[in-house]
Design a protein around this motif. Structure first.
Motif, PDB file in Angstrom:
ATOM      1  N   ALA A  70      -3.094   0.596   0.011  1.00 25.65           N
ATOM      2  CA  ALA A  70      -3.698   1.819   0.559  1.00 25.65           C
ATOM      3  C   ALA A  70      -3.964   2.819  -0.557  1.00 25.65           C
ATOM      4  N   ALA A 141      -5.509   3.093   6.392  1.00 27.84           N
ATOM      5  CA  ALA A 141      -4.188   2.950   5.786  1.00 27.84           C
ATOM      6  C   ALA A 141      -3.222   2.515   6.877  1.00 27.84           C
ATOM      7  N   VAL A 165      -1.781   7.946   4.078  1.00 26.40           N
ATOM      8  CA  VAL A 165      -1.678   7.020   2.941  1.00 26.40           C
ATOM      9  C   VAL A 165      -0.267   7.036   2.377  1.00 26.40           C
ATOM     10  N   SER A 168       1.922   5.064   4.560  1.00 26.38           N
ATOM     11  CA  SER A 168       1.687   3.638   4.354  1.00 26.38           C
ATOM     12  C   SER A 168       2.463   3.096   3.168  1.00 26.38           C
TER      13      SER A 168
END
Length: 312
Positions: A70, A141, A165, A168
């Motif tokens: 990601a 993501a 993100v 993630s």
């Protein structure tokens, strides 16, 4: 007696970075998806592949990233070649980025301060937020929702996408979860390390899967032992604890399925041409640069086959 940390000079940085060109690339989008596996600093291999793809005109409409994938997907989507590699080579040994200082300064108490990678950094181009949030195509993501232990696929049409993100890429065991919309999230790799199935659900007929492990690699699962630990550590989130303990078995099944899909030309896989032997948070900059170069070279070797796959 503790050994004094070796100072990394600007000359050393230049020797590592002078052939990793920083660029701002705007290719025409190909109607296909690229799926980016996670893997912490094995992601250097991925950075080499993605830079090679950008420089050879390959930008895909859909980008699906997990964890390190990601993070790399952000710079690939914005067309900023070389940015990921420059950040991770130049700042790998900055204590505010990775280490105890990062742990103490990070709001989420993580040994990797992911906020660091999105802020203004000397010698690093600013992240193109306009293109990230309003560009053509779509970027996802993948994070794991702790309340039910399931994967959530965050799209870059929300203002807090960089927070998604970070979620993630928030490693379990060593990091505090990220709170989004009232729920707690961690690394998407806890339940879906290679989200090619979600890319299919989004309607993509052509899917490129970018691995950070060689095709032959398989984990050595030990569910019983791991589950004894995860159900204590994450007692408030029983489904998450169970799925986290099962992650190695699920990953092996994904790898086996990918072999079949690749053979049937249902997906196109780019994977390391040799076994990757680096630590989760590898500190040897020369080894990391070698991994980047391996990714770039492997991608060059795959370009003709990739063109044929996209045409077929």
């Amino acid at each position: 007696m503790r050994r004094k940390k070796e100072e990394i000079t600007e000359e050393k940085f230049q020797s590592l970075l002078n052939d990793i060109e920083l660029g701002d690339i705007n290719n025409e989008l190909t109607d296909a998806a690229i799926v980016l596996e996670g893997g912490a600093f094995r992601g250097f291999y991925q950075e080499g592949v993605l830079d090679c793809l950008l420089k050879n005109g390959f930008s895909f409409k859909g980008v699906f990233g997990v964890s390190a994938g990601a993070l790399n997907g952000v710079n690939y989507y914005t067309g900023q070649s070389g940015r990921s590699a420059h950040i991770n080579l130049r700042y790998r040994h900055d204590s505010e980025y990775i280490g105890i200082t990062a742990f103490l300064k990070s709001q989420r108490h993580s040994i990797i301060n992911l906020d660091y990678t999105f802020r203004e950094l000397e010698n690093i181009p600013t992240l193109n937020m306009e293109k990230l949030l309003h560009g053509d195509g779509e970027l996802y993501a993948v994070a794991t929702k702790m309340e039910d232990g399931k994967a959530v696929y965050f799209k870059n049409d929300r203002d807090d996408f960089l927070k998604c993100v970070k979620a993630s890429a928030t490693l379990p065991y060593i990091s505090r979860s990220v709170l989004i919309d009232g729920n707690h999230y961690m690394d998407g790799g806890c339940v879906d390390r290679i989200p090619y199935e979600f890319a299919k659900q989004c309607g993509y007929k052509k899917i490129i899967v970018l691995r950070t492990r060689n095709r032959e690699f398989r984990c050595r699962p030990n569910f019983e032992k791991r589950y004894r630990y995860t159900k204590r550590m994450y007692a408030r989130y029983p489904e998450f604890a169970y799925n986290l303990a099962k992650t190695d078995e699920n990953y092996n099944a994904l790898c086996d399925e990918l072999i079949k899909l690749e053979k049937n030309k249902e997906v196109f896989v780019i994977a390391p041409s040799r076994e990757i032997d680096i630590k989760l948070l590898e500190g040897d900059l020369d080894k990391l640069k070698e991994l980047y170069v391996l990714g770039y070279v492997d991608c060059l070797a795959a370009l003709d086959s990739l063109k044929e796959y996209l045409k077929s």
